[in-house]
Write a protein that holds these residues in place. Sequence first.
Motif, PDB file in Angstrom:
ATOM      1  N   ARG A 539     -70.966 -44.094  75.709  1.00 23.12           N
ATOM      2  CA  ARG A 539     -69.839 -43.259  75.280  1.00 23.12           C
ATOM      3  C   ARG A 539     -69.616 -42.041  76.184  1.00 23.12           C
ATOM      4  N   ALA A 540     -69.385 -42.305  77.456  1.00 17.92           N
ATOM      5  CA  ALA A 540     -69.175 -41.213  78.400  1.00 17.92           C
ATOM      6  C   ALA A 540     -67.937 -40.388  78.076  1.00 17.92           C
ATOM      7  N   THR A 541     -66.975 -40.975  77.357  1.00 17.02           N
ATOM      8  CA  THR A 541     -65.732 -40.254  77.052  1.00 17.02           C
ATOM      9  C   THR A 541     -65.709 -39.686  75.640  1.00 17.02           C
ATOM     10  N   LEU A 542     -66.866 -39.573  75.006  1.00 10.71           N
ATOM     11  CA  LEU A 542     -66.878 -38.976  73.667  1.00 10.71           C
ATOM     12  C   LEU A 542     -66.329 -37.551  73.711  1.00 10.71           C
ATOM     13  N   LEU A 543     -66.560 -36.859  74.814  1.00  7.20           N
ATOM     14  CA  LEU A 543     -66.052 -35.498  74.973  1.00  7.20           C
ATOM     15  C   LEU A 543     -64.532 -35.451  75.039  1.00  7.20           C
ATOM     16  N   LEU A 544     -63.887 -36.586  75.275  1.00 12.38           N
ATOM     17  CA  LEU A 544     -62.437 -36.621  75.419  1.00 12.38           C
ATOM     18  C   LEU A 544     -61.726 -36.948  74.108  1.00 12.38           C
ATOM     19  N   GLN A 545     -62.458 -37.003  72.999  1.00 12.12           N
ATOM     20  CA  GLN A 545     -61.827 -37.352  71.726  1.00 12.12           C
ATOM     21  C   GLN A 545     -60.725 -36.357  71.357  1.00 12.12           C
ATOM     22  N   ILE A 662     -77.112 -34.016  68.171  1.00  9.24           N
ATOM     23  CA  ILE A 662     -75.821 -34.389  67.594  1.00  9.24           C
ATOM     24  C   ILE A 662     -76.130 -35.288  66.406  1.00  9.24           C
ATOM     25  N   GLY A 663     -75.955 -34.767  65.212  1.00 10.06           N
ATOM     26  CA  GLY A 663     -76.272 -35.519  64.017  1.00 10.06           C
ATOM     27  C   GLY A 663     -77.743 -35.446  63.663  1.00 10.06           C
ATOM     28  N   TYR A 664     -78.099 -36.191  62.631  1.00  9.83           N
ATOM     29  CA  TYR A 664     -79.469 -36.192  62.118  1.00  9.83           C
ATOM     30  C   TYR A 664     -80.065 -37.594  62.106  1.00  9.83           C
ATOM     31  N   GLY A 665     -79.587 -38.434  63.012  1.00  5.31           N
ATOM     32  CA  GLY A 665     -80.107 -39.789  63.082  1.00  5.31           C
ATOM     33  C   GLY A 665     -79.325 -40.786  62.257  1.00  5.31           C
ATOM     34  N   GLU A 666     -78.079 -40.453  61.909  1.00  4.84           N
ATOM     35  CA  GLU A 666     -77.270 -41.376  61.120  1.00  4.84           C
ATOM     36  C   GLU A 666     -76.883 -42.595  61.971  1.00  4.84           C
ATOM     37  N   GLU A 667     -76.697 -43.717  61.298  1.00  2.00           N
ATOM     38  CA  GLU A 667     -76.185 -44.927  61.937  1.00  2.00           C
ATOM     39  C   GLU A 667     -74.964 -45.385  61.154  1.00  2.00           C
ATOM     40  N   TYR A 668     -73.915 -45.746  61.867  1.00  2.00           N
ATOM     41  CA  TYR A 668     -72.619 -46.022  61.251  1.00  2.00           C
ATOM     42  C   TYR A 668     -72.231 -47.488  61.445  1.00  2.00           C
ATOM     43  N   LYS A 669     -71.551 -48.030  60.459  1.00  2.27           N
ATOM     44  CA  LYS A 669     -70.989 -49.379  60.596  1.00  2.27           C
ATOM     45  C   LYS A 669     -69.621 -49.344  61.257  1.00  2.27           C
ATOM     46  N   PRO A 671     -67.566 -47.824  64.153  1.00  3.49           N
ATOM     47  CA  PRO A 671     -67.733 -47.054  65.392  1.00  3.49           C
ATOM     48  C   PRO A 671     -66.670 -45.981  65.588  1.00  3.49           C
ATOM     49  N   ASP A 672     -65.450 -46.228  65.131  1.00  2.00           N
ATOM     50  CA  ASP A 672     -64.399 -45.214  65.279  1.00  2.00           C
ATOM     51  C   ASP A 672     -64.709 -43.987  64.428  1.00  2.00           C
ATOM     52  N   LEU A 673     -65.185 -44.220  63.220  1.00  2.00           N
ATOM     53  CA  LEU A 673     -65.587 -43.100  62.369  1.00  2.00           C
ATOM     54  C   LEU A 673     -66.737 -42.331  63.009  1.00  2.00           C
ATOM     55  N   GLN A 674     -67.696 -43.066  63.564  1.00  2.00           N
ATOM     56  CA  GLN A 674     -68.836 -42.418  64.219  1.00  2.00           C
ATOM     57  C   GLN A 674     -68.358 -41.545  65.373  1.00  2.00           C
ATOM     58  N   ASP A 675     -67.437 -42.052  66.176  1.00  2.00           N
ATOM     59  CA  ASP A 675     -66.944 -41.273  67.315  1.00  2.00           C
ATOM     60  C   ASP A 675     -66.253 -39.995  66.848  1.00  2.00           C
ATOM     61  N   ARG A 676     -65.463 -40.081  65.791  1.00  2.00           N
ATOM     62  CA  ARG A 676     -64.761 -38.893  65.300  1.00  2.00           C
ATOM     63  C   ARG A 676     -65.745 -37.847  64.786  1.00  2.00           C
ATOM     64  N   ILE A 677     -66.712 -38.302  63.996  1.00  2.00           N
ATOM     65  CA  ILE A 677     -67.677 -37.361  63.420  1.00  2.00           C
ATOM     66  C   ILE A 677     -68.550 -36.727  64.493  1.00  2.00           C
ATOM     67  N   GLU A 678     -69.073 -37.543  65.392  1.00  2.00           N
ATOM     68  CA  GLU A 678     -70.027 -37.013  66.373  1.00  2.00           C
ATOM     69  C   GLU A 678     -69.334 -36.220  67.480  1.00  2.00           C
TER      70      GLU A 678
END
Length: 876
Positions: A539-545, A662-669, A671-678
């Motif tokens: 996720r190199a572009t997570l910063l670009l959300q 970033i986070g507390y070790g959560e795992e998401y089903k 991926p779009d929700l995970q990207d928004r939250i993180e």
Amino acid sequence: MGAMLSGPRVPAPYLLTRNTQHPTRTTMPTIIPFQITPRLPERLKNLIEIAYNIHWSWDHETIALFRRMDLGLWEETRHNPVLMLGRIRQERLDALAKDDSFLAHMDRATESMKSYLSVGSWFDKRYGKTGAPFIAYFSMEFGLTECLPNYSGGLGVLSGDHLKSASDLGVPLVAVGLLYQQGYFHQYLNLDGWQQELYPDNDFYNMPMTLERAADGAPRQVHVDFPGRTVHAQIWRVQIGRVPLYLLDANIPENAPADRNITLQLYGGDVEMRIKQELLIGVGGLRTLKMLGISPAVCHMNEGHSAFLALERVRQDMDEHGVSFWEAFVAARAGNVFTTHTPVPAGIDMFGRDIIERYFAEYARKAGISIDDLMRLGHAVNAQKTDPFNMAIFALHASTHRNAVSRLHGRVARSMWSYDWPQVPLEEIPIGYVTNGVHIHSWVSRDMSDLFERYLGAGWRQEVANPELWRHVEEIPDGELWHTHERRRERLIAFARNALVRQYRRRGLPDSYVALAREALLPDALTLGFARRFATYKRATLLLQDRDRLRRILTDEKRPVQIIFAGKAHPHDTGGKQLIRELTHFAREAKLEHRLIFIEDYDMNVARYLVQGVDVWVNTPRRPLEASGTSGMKIAANGGLNLSVLDGWWDEGHRREAGWSIGYGEEYKDPDLQDRIESEELYNILEREVVPLFYNRTSDDLPRGWIAMMKASLELLCPAFNTDRMLQEYTDRYYVPALQHHNALHDNDVARGKALAAWQNRVQAEWHNVAILSVEADTSRKLHVGQNLPVTVRVALGALTAGDVSVQLYSGELNTDRQISDGAAVPMRCVEQSDPNSLVYTGEVACSTSGLHGFAVRVLPRHDDLFDPLSMHLIC
């Protein structure tokens, strides 16, 4: 420059011949090979010895020696001392031979290397001198230094660091790999930001390695049988301090063109090419060691690529001891160690029955087994006959010791391979973990190394795994630590600007862009780094959300932030290439080329500048897909801080006082929700914690709070996340026990190995008669903490005896699914064995905590020479 001739002896005479079928045309002339080596003045001869031992790559004094000879040429040759010595002007060599200061420097470097090679080691002190090496380490890639481009990324760099620490610690180890004519690709971006690949040929004769030769001067060759032909490979040796690395090269005239391409590219080609490469490294690698007089008792497979070595070990034992395939398999397995780096099944090599039959039909015939037998070795216990041969499953079955590369990855690996142990609780599946580390001396800057020498002591290099040593970090004055780091950031900015100028010129951009590149980045601004393989899960572009928010962070006039990206996408990974394109487009469209840059052609040299100079290393993998990662460890050793998802090594390395999660070790089903939250949390951490802490200065312009985190990071992370600690763990937990187990089973012509194999056959044949007849325990009464629950069990063993089995109580708290979580096994005692079909065992469950608990009874095979009872896949 002057030169002298050396190389293989060639027969004479060589004559130009006429083609007898076409007398008007001459045949292609025979090429007579010879090698030219530098002609050094006698006083400089030691430079050759120094250049051909990779020890120089982690010795700052020796690197300074080569830089002193010709700095421009040192950079031009990608820090290759062998090539540099071949290209340097003869006049310069003659002048250096008369330069007393340079000669004194060279003599110090020579003595330093000789002292390093001769001094006693950690292994000698702990286990005594062993003579010949007994451990062979196999890996498809080795990242040792940038002038040996025989690696693609983290796996190769870890392998290289493994060898360097083995040398530092004196672990008696040799290594085996393949030598690639083109290695991994060079990367450049086109005007649209799309990754392009170049595959230049490597010039082995101008690299710091030597060709192994026979007494008559001819190159030594190893031979491996392929369908209908024999493939040959010559052997190159790279010396890494005390440790030799042997690399096999199939690009020689004795092979057909298709077979010469086996060692053309790292991870190149289709499934057919992959099995050829894995046969060459596994079978050819082990034969190479035997040819060189090395008989390793322990073979360490770094990933499953080299697992076919297990079959070659079996063949050698069959030939030497006259034992059957299964007897040899039991004995050989005792000395095999397998390290898995893969967190997803898609990363495993698999071969269909047709290709296994094509390449191993003759092997199976000579070994006295069927192809079905061979296929089953690469199948999980409940696999279908038509399933492909799984190299990781085979490596698991062919090894006694198995490990993942971080604590979290250990849990992931046990879960991933749990279907091969369907009746075993997850935490007991026999895959442990040894968390990766880094070779600190290879990655720490000279500035930081000198600082450590002043405040940690002159012997700090021999004690990097000692936590007591790193407590002295507190004694480093804040100002001195900060200004040392600032110098490294300034050098990174200068390096990045030069890289941008070269990139822009290569793309043919106008002079105005080149001028902008010379002013890109600020030497004193908060600098973030993100550099790694551009796989989509990273996720190199997570910063670009949220691009507007990122733009505000980067362009704040009072508290500016800048980001340096680097990394390669696999040539066939369109998704990874798209991430690179997206980053470069964003920088261009937002007019942020001076705040967000991408450095092309990520390699060890680029990595070194980055890890030594950035303030914060950002890592955003999709948990739990990062097995370990090591770049953040290199950051810590240079005083940088980590900001990362709790995945891989950071899951166990993170401390609030030493970095950010970033986070507390959560795992998401989703991926779009995970990207928004993180991504939201990433922005929050930057805005509310990282940026204010960096720019909060005291009256002397020092960020005291930041420096406190730097010191905490150095003190807490460096002693744990280094390859010295890692090698010590491998040695104590795997190498030495594997040596002892291997030797015990091979004594007296594999007498104990034969006995163990016979016992296993008997137990396998009789296991269907093993049954638990009854379990008696009074669970109706109230039990209090501190009491024990007595349990009595009746067991039928058929033709087996009580000595053949272990009856155990497995107990622990019950989770919401009424399954035992974090259970523990205790042996039960046989109290009555007059009737072999009704043996009585007793034991007790300890009631140590309150709550809902449970227990189960199980029977496992037991034998003094059975290192791992679960390896037989028998459990009742």
